[in-house]
Design an enzyme around this catalytic site. Structure first.
Site, PDB file in Angstrom:
ATOM      1  N   CYS A   1       0.819  -1.215   0.000  1.00  0.00           N
ATOM      2  CA  CYS A   1       0.000   0.000   0.000  1.00  0.00           C
ATOM      3  C   CYS A   1       0.853   1.266   0.000  1.00  0.00           C
ATOM      4  O   CYS A   1       0.325   2.364  -0.143  1.00  0.00           O
ATOM      5  CB  CYS A   1      -0.934  -0.001   1.193  1.00  0.00           C
ATOM      6  SG  CYS A   1      -1.667  -1.625   1.509  1.00  0.00           S
TER       7      CYS A   1
ATOM      8  N   ILE B   1     -12.962  -1.142  -1.399  1.00  0.00           N
ATOM      9  CA  ILE B   1     -12.181  -1.642  -2.543  1.00  0.00           C
ATOM     10  C   ILE B   1     -12.354  -0.615  -3.657  1.00  0.00           C
ATOM     11  O   ILE B   1     -13.481  -0.221  -3.982  1.00  0.00           O
ATOM     12  CB  ILE B   1     -12.687  -3.032  -2.960  1.00  0.00           C
ATOM     13  CG1 ILE B   1     -12.384  -4.034  -1.838  1.00  0.00           C
ATOM     14  CG2 ILE B   1     -12.050  -3.466  -4.272  1.00  0.00           C
ATOM     15  CD1 ILE B   1     -13.126  -5.348  -1.985  1.00  0.00           C
TER      16      ILE B   1
ATOM     17  N   LYS C   1     -10.245   5.734   4.022  1.00  0.00           N
ATOM     18  CA  LYS C   1     -11.500   5.266   4.579  1.00  0.00           C
ATOM     19  C   LYS C   1     -12.709   5.660   3.719  1.00  0.00           C
ATOM     20  O   LYS C   1     -13.565   4.837   3.432  1.00  0.00           O
ATOM     21  CB  LYS C   1     -11.612   5.860   5.989  1.00  0.00           C
ATOM     22  CG  LYS C   1     -12.832   5.544   6.759  1.00  0.00           C
ATOM     23  CD  LYS C   1     -12.890   4.080   7.063  1.00  0.00           C
ATOM     24  CE  LYS C   1     -14.304   3.602   7.224  1.00  0.00           C
ATOM     25  NZ  LYS C   1     -15.094   3.618   6.007  1.00  0.00           N
TER      26      LYS C   1
ATOM     27  N   HIS D   1      -9.155   3.606  -1.495  1.00  0.00           N
ATOM     28  CA  HIS D   1      -7.778   3.115  -1.389  1.00  0.00           C
ATOM     29  C   HIS D   1      -7.419   2.234  -2.585  1.00  0.00           C
ATOM     30  O   HIS D   1      -7.361   1.015  -2.467  1.00  0.00           O
ATOM     31  CB  HIS D   1      -7.627   2.350  -0.069  1.00  0.00           C
ATOM     32  CG  HIS D   1      -6.252   1.831   0.199  1.00  0.00           C
ATOM     33  ND1 HIS D   1      -5.099   2.406  -0.290  1.00  0.00           N
ATOM     34  CD2 HIS D   1      -5.842   0.763   0.931  1.00  0.00           C
ATOM     35  CE1 HIS D   1      -4.050   1.713   0.133  1.00  0.00           C
ATOM     36  NE2 HIS D   1      -4.466   0.709   0.861  1.00  0.00           N
TER      37      HIS D   1
END
Ligand SMILES: [Zn+2]
Lengths: 133, 388
Positions: free
Chosen positions: B84, B210, B330, B334
């Site tokens: 990430c 997602i 959030k 992401h």
């Protein structure tokens, strides 16, 4: 899934764990690690010996997994835990407790072994309450 | 050493674009960045591109030349992968390249395509950021790993699901005006508490969604900006990176993220500032607990003290230190390999004054971005400052 490949060092470790002879690697300074290793990840020492795991581990943290990957689809919900076994901590699935947040506590004693994943029968590191079940 | 400036930023809307190829997403972000920067494509000397799971999601390896082509670039192109934190590392290397005088113009960013896969395959794909032998085979999922950290945090320091729900509610509220955010919808604390469990103690609204999306930044040297009359008022004054043991079980403390401590210390030292100088932060809140751990690693709170920051209003839009005014991972979303670039893009907009939430930080001069990989086995921190 692709054909199971062998992972030298890890496979032998898992077999030993299944036979009740689980071990960790330790350097002369007492840092524990899991195989395969050529050097201690903490200090770089190349002198690593096999040390037996503690008979009983202590749960340090846990979660109840509801949304699993495909390889654990039929195992969910399950309790994932990290338990301290002396030279190292291990990560595994805690069975023999109810899969909810009240079914387990940090500090609980657990034994470790190898059982089958419910989803596909592959080997799985499993904790069970110490002295029970 | 020359200063590295952010000359332009480009983002796609973060969200669900299951039919859009990765190359189309990245091209969109890159073209927007060129337009924002006013820098011609021919001047770009390198492309640093972040991507995590493209080999799984699109059966596409070797993505950097593909993305260079999609963006109309013909220059050395390299893919960075640090889970990430992939784009964070790509940006860091762009900054280092420019500062070293090896290039005057570098494009950095990233892309991730995820919603074209079924949820269980995404779950499995994200899990490969963990140790395959000792974690993934033992049942650890990405949310499950952060759930283990949240449990350990509650046990060590206290705190509750309600504290975490305040983080979710705050970041959803921040996302409302952000045109690039995936979820522009309020989520109340009670709604977050009542959501179904994913990996307890984390429930649905503790987790980032997602997301498909891309980010791109045009990083230039101070001299290039001056010589070409490029408006680049934001400088990257600090960069730092840290690494930790891969598996959570091997960390000294299960509720701390020392890789991010190290990255923050290095970035602050590089910029010559400290945590008290920071006006606004974008942090890696892939899960609500991750925002708490980030606040502590960045030195805004002592270990065990960050859990109440959102509930107490310290990190809300009108608090002393607004955190994740973009909506964060959030609520903004992401797209794993794009996130580190997106954070810098959002901070740049906030500091320039052209972000829909800039009004909350009118006088802000110093921003910090915190981007983490896996369960923070990797971390990258950047300091951005309005150039004097
Ligand atoms: Zn050692």
């Amino acid at each position: 899934m692709s054909a199971p490949a062998s992972n030298a060092g890890y496979d032998e470790w898992l077999d030993a764990l299944a036979d009740g002879e689980g071990y960790a690697l330790a350097c002369p300074d007492g840092h524990g690690s899991l195989p395969p290793r050529r050097v201690c990840p903490e200090c770089g020492s190349a002198t690593l010996t096999e040390e037996p795991l503690a008979e009983t581990g202590t749960v340090e943290t846990y979660s109840v997994v509801h949304v699993a990957g495909p390889r654990f689809a039929d195992d969910a919900p399950y309790v994932n835990a990290v338990a301290d076994f002396g030279p190292v901590r291990l990560t595994g699935v805690l069975r023999g407790v109810s899969p909810d947040v009240d079914g387990v506590d940090v500090g609980d004693g657990v034994a470790v072994g190898v059982e089958e994943r419910a989803t596909d029968g592959e080997p799985l590191v499993v904790f069970r309450p110490a002295g029970g079940e | 050493m020359t200063d590295a400036r952010v000359a332009g930023v480009g983002l796609t809307r973060f969200g669900s674009h299951p039919d859009r190829t990765g190359r189309d997403l990245f091209a969109t972000a890159a073209l927007r960045a060129f337009e924002d920067a006013g820098v011609p494509r021919e001047d770009v000397e390198e492309l640093n591109y972040g991507n995590f799971m493209g080999a799984l999601a699109e059966h596409q390896g070797h993505q950097a030349p593909l993305m260079a082509e999609a963006a109309g670039l013909n220059c050395p192109a390299t893919r960075y992968e640090e889970a990430c934190a992939s784009a964070g590392v790509a940006v860091r290397e762009a900054v280092r390249t420019v500062r070293a005088g090896d290039a005057d113009v570098v494009v950095a960013g990233g892309m991730e395509r995820m919603t074209n896969l079924p949820t269980d395959e995404v779950t499995e794909g994200l899990a490969i950021a963990a140790d395959d032998l000792f974690e993934v085979r033992a049942g650890v999922t990405f949310p499950g790993a952060y759930a283990l950290m949240a449990s350990a945090y509650f046990d060590a320091y206290g705190g509750s699901r309600r504290d975490l729900a305040h983080v979710a509610a705050k970041n959803h509220e921040n996302a409302l005006p952000n045109e690039y955010a995936q979820y522009r919808r309020e989520v109340s604390v009670e709604e977050a508490l009542d959501a179904p469990p994913v990996a307890e103690p984390l429930h649905l609204y503790d987790a980032c969604p997602i997301t498909d999306g891309a980010s791109a930044l045009v990083i230039v040297s101070e001299e290039y900006a001056a010589d070409h009359d490029v408006d680049a008022p934001v400088a990257v004054t600090g960069t730092g990176q840290g690494t930790d043991r891969m598996a959570l079980a091997d960390r000294e403390h299960l509720a701390r993220t020392p890789a991010a401590d190290d990255a923050a210390d290095a970035a602050y030292a590089d910029a010559g500032i400290g945590p008290d100088d920071v006006d606004v932060a974008e942090v890696h809140d892939c899960f609500t607990i991750a925002e708490v751990l980030a606040l502590e690693s960045l030195g805004f709170f002592d270990p065990g003290e960050g859990i109440g920051a959102a509930r107490d209003g310290v990190t809300t839009a009108d608090g002393d230190l607004p955190v994740n005014l973009s909506g964060g991972l959030k609520a903004k979303g992401h797209p794993v390999g794009a996130t580190g670039g997106s954070q810098i893009a959002e901070l740049t907009r906030l500091l320039r004054g052209d972000h829909p939430n800039s009004g909350h930080v009118g006088d802000a001069e110093v921003g910090v971005a915190h981007n983490a990989g896996g369960t923070v086995a990797s971390a990258v921190v950047h300091v951005l400052e309005v150039a004097k």
